[in-house]
Design a protein around this motif. Structure first.
Motif, PDB file in Angstrom:
ATOM      1  N   MET A   1     -58.560  35.866 -13.825  1.00 23.38           N
ATOM      2  CA  MET A   1     -57.155  35.910 -13.493  1.00 23.38           C
ATOM      3  C   MET A   1     -56.774  34.577 -12.859  1.00 23.38           C
ATOM      4  N   ALA A   2     -55.642  34.057 -13.249  1.00 21.78           N
ATOM      5  CA  ALA A   2     -55.168  32.798 -12.695  1.00 21.78           C
ATOM      6  C   ALA A   2     -54.750  32.993 -11.248  1.00 21.78           C
ATOM      7  N   SER A   3     -54.890  31.944 -10.468  1.00 24.87           N
ATOM      8  CA  SER A   3     -54.481  32.038  -9.070  1.00 24.87           C
ATOM      9  C   SER A   3     -53.234  31.193  -8.851  1.00 24.87           C
ATOM     10  N   ALA A   4     -52.511  31.521  -7.801  1.00 25.44           N
ATOM     11  CA  ALA A   4     -51.301  30.791  -7.445  1.00 25.44           C
ATOM     12  C   ALA A   4     -51.296  30.610  -5.935  1.00 25.44           C
ATOM     13  N   THR A   5     -50.703  29.543  -5.481  1.00 23.62           N
ATOM     14  CA  THR A   5     -50.618  29.271  -4.053  1.00 23.62           C
ATOM     15  C   THR A   5     -49.513  30.108  -3.432  1.00 23.62           C
ATOM     16  N   PHE A   6     -49.792  30.634  -2.234  1.00 25.05           N
ATOM     17  CA  PHE A   6     -48.832  31.441  -1.498  1.00 25.05           C
ATOM     18  C   PHE A   6     -49.054  31.140  -0.029  1.00 25.05           C
ATOM     19  N   SER A   7     -48.007  30.795   0.667  1.00 27.17           N
ATOM     20  CA  SER A   7     -48.165  30.546   2.103  1.00 27.17           C
ATOM     21  C   SER A   7     -47.343  31.556   2.887  1.00 27.17           C
ATOM     22  N   MET A   8     -47.779  31.826   4.124  1.00 27.49           N
ATOM     23  CA  MET A   8     -47.087  32.812   4.940  1.00 27.49           C
ATOM     24  C   MET A   8     -47.338  32.535   6.415  1.00 27.49           C
ATOM     25  N   ARG A   9     -46.465  33.067   7.232  1.00 28.87           N
ATOM     26  CA  ARG A   9     -46.648  32.985   8.677  1.00 28.87           C
ATOM     27  C   ARG A   9     -47.297  34.279   9.140  1.00 28.87           C
ATOM     28  N   MET A  10     -48.129  34.150  10.171  1.00 30.43           N
ATOM     29  CA  MET A  10     -48.738  35.343  10.759  1.00 30.43           C
ATOM     30  C   MET A  10     -48.960  35.118  12.242  1.00 30.43           C
ATOM     31  N   ASN A  11     -49.114  36.203  12.934  1.00 29.51           N
ATOM     32  CA  ASN A  11     -49.402  36.184  14.353  1.00 29.51           C
ATOM     33  C   ASN A  11     -50.683  35.374  14.588  1.00 29.51           C
ATOM     34  N   ALA A  12     -50.707  34.577  15.643  1.00 27.07           N
ATOM     35  CA  ALA A  12     -51.867  33.735  15.934  1.00 27.07           C
ATOM     36  C   ALA A  12     -53.138  34.563  16.136  1.00 27.07           C
ATOM     37  N   ASP A  13     -53.011  35.733  16.753  1.00 19.21           N
ATOM     38  CA  ASP A  13     -54.184  36.599  16.954  1.00 19.21           C
ATOM     39  C   ASP A  13     -54.726  37.110  15.619  1.00 19.21           C
ATOM     40  N   VAL A  14     -53.827  37.433  14.703  1.00 21.75           N
ATOM     41  CA  VAL A  14     -54.246  37.893  13.374  1.00 21.75           C
ATOM     42  C   VAL A  14     -54.952  36.750  12.643  1.00 21.75           C
ATOM     43  N   ARG A  15     -54.408  35.553  12.751  1.00 13.64           N
ATOM     44  CA  ARG A  15     -55.040  34.402  12.102  1.00 13.64           C
ATOM     45  C   ARG A  15     -56.442  34.170  12.666  1.00 13.64           C
ATOM     46  N   SER A  16     -56.587  34.268  13.979  1.00 17.20           N
ATOM     47  CA  SER A  16     -57.908  34.079  14.594  1.00 17.20           C
ATOM     48  C   SER A  16     -58.892  35.129  14.098  1.00 17.20           C
ATOM     49  N   ALA A  17     -58.438  36.377  14.025  1.00 19.51           N
ATOM     50  CA  ALA A  17     -59.301  37.452  13.538  1.00 19.51           C
ATOM     51  C   ALA A  17     -59.664  37.238  12.073  1.00 19.51           C
ATOM     52  N   LEU A  18     -58.712  36.781  11.288  1.00 25.18           N
ATOM     53  CA  LEU A  18     -58.956  36.492   9.868  1.00 25.18           C
ATOM     54  C   LEU A  18     -59.996  35.392   9.728  1.00 25.18           C
ATOM     55  N   GLU A  19     -59.843  34.333  10.483  1.00 26.63           N
ATOM     56  CA  GLU A  19     -60.794  33.222  10.405  1.00 26.63           C
ATOM     57  C   GLU A  19     -62.183  33.636  10.877  1.00 26.63           C
TER      58      GLU A  19
END
Length: 71
Positions: A1-19
């Motif tokens: 499946m082809a991929s596409a770029t998508f950007s979004m804003r998120m809560n800093a705590d969520v970003r830390s948990a994601l990373e």
């Protein structure tokens, strides 16, 4: 499946948990986010299908009896 770029804003705590999760799994944060979004969309589709089936049954007059509900 082809991929596409998508950007979004998120809560800093969520970003830390994601990373942190990405690091634990030795994957990119983008991979983990994409996986989570795909899972969410799949669950939503399943819920929508169940709801549509229930509406179809209700429209056809198929209901659970009062006795069955009380059990």
């Amino acid at each position: 499946m082809a991929s596409a770029t998508f950007s979004m804003r998120m809560n800093a705590d969520v970003r830390s948990a994601l990373e942190a999760e990405a690091k634990r799994r030795d994957r990119s944060a983008a991979y983990i986010a994409s996986e989570a979004i795909e899972s969410y969309l799949s669950m939503q589709a399943g819920k929508r299908e169940s709801l549509m089936a229930a509406i179809k049954e209700a429209d056809a007059g198929i209901f659970v009896s009062g006795e069955a509900v009380e059990k």
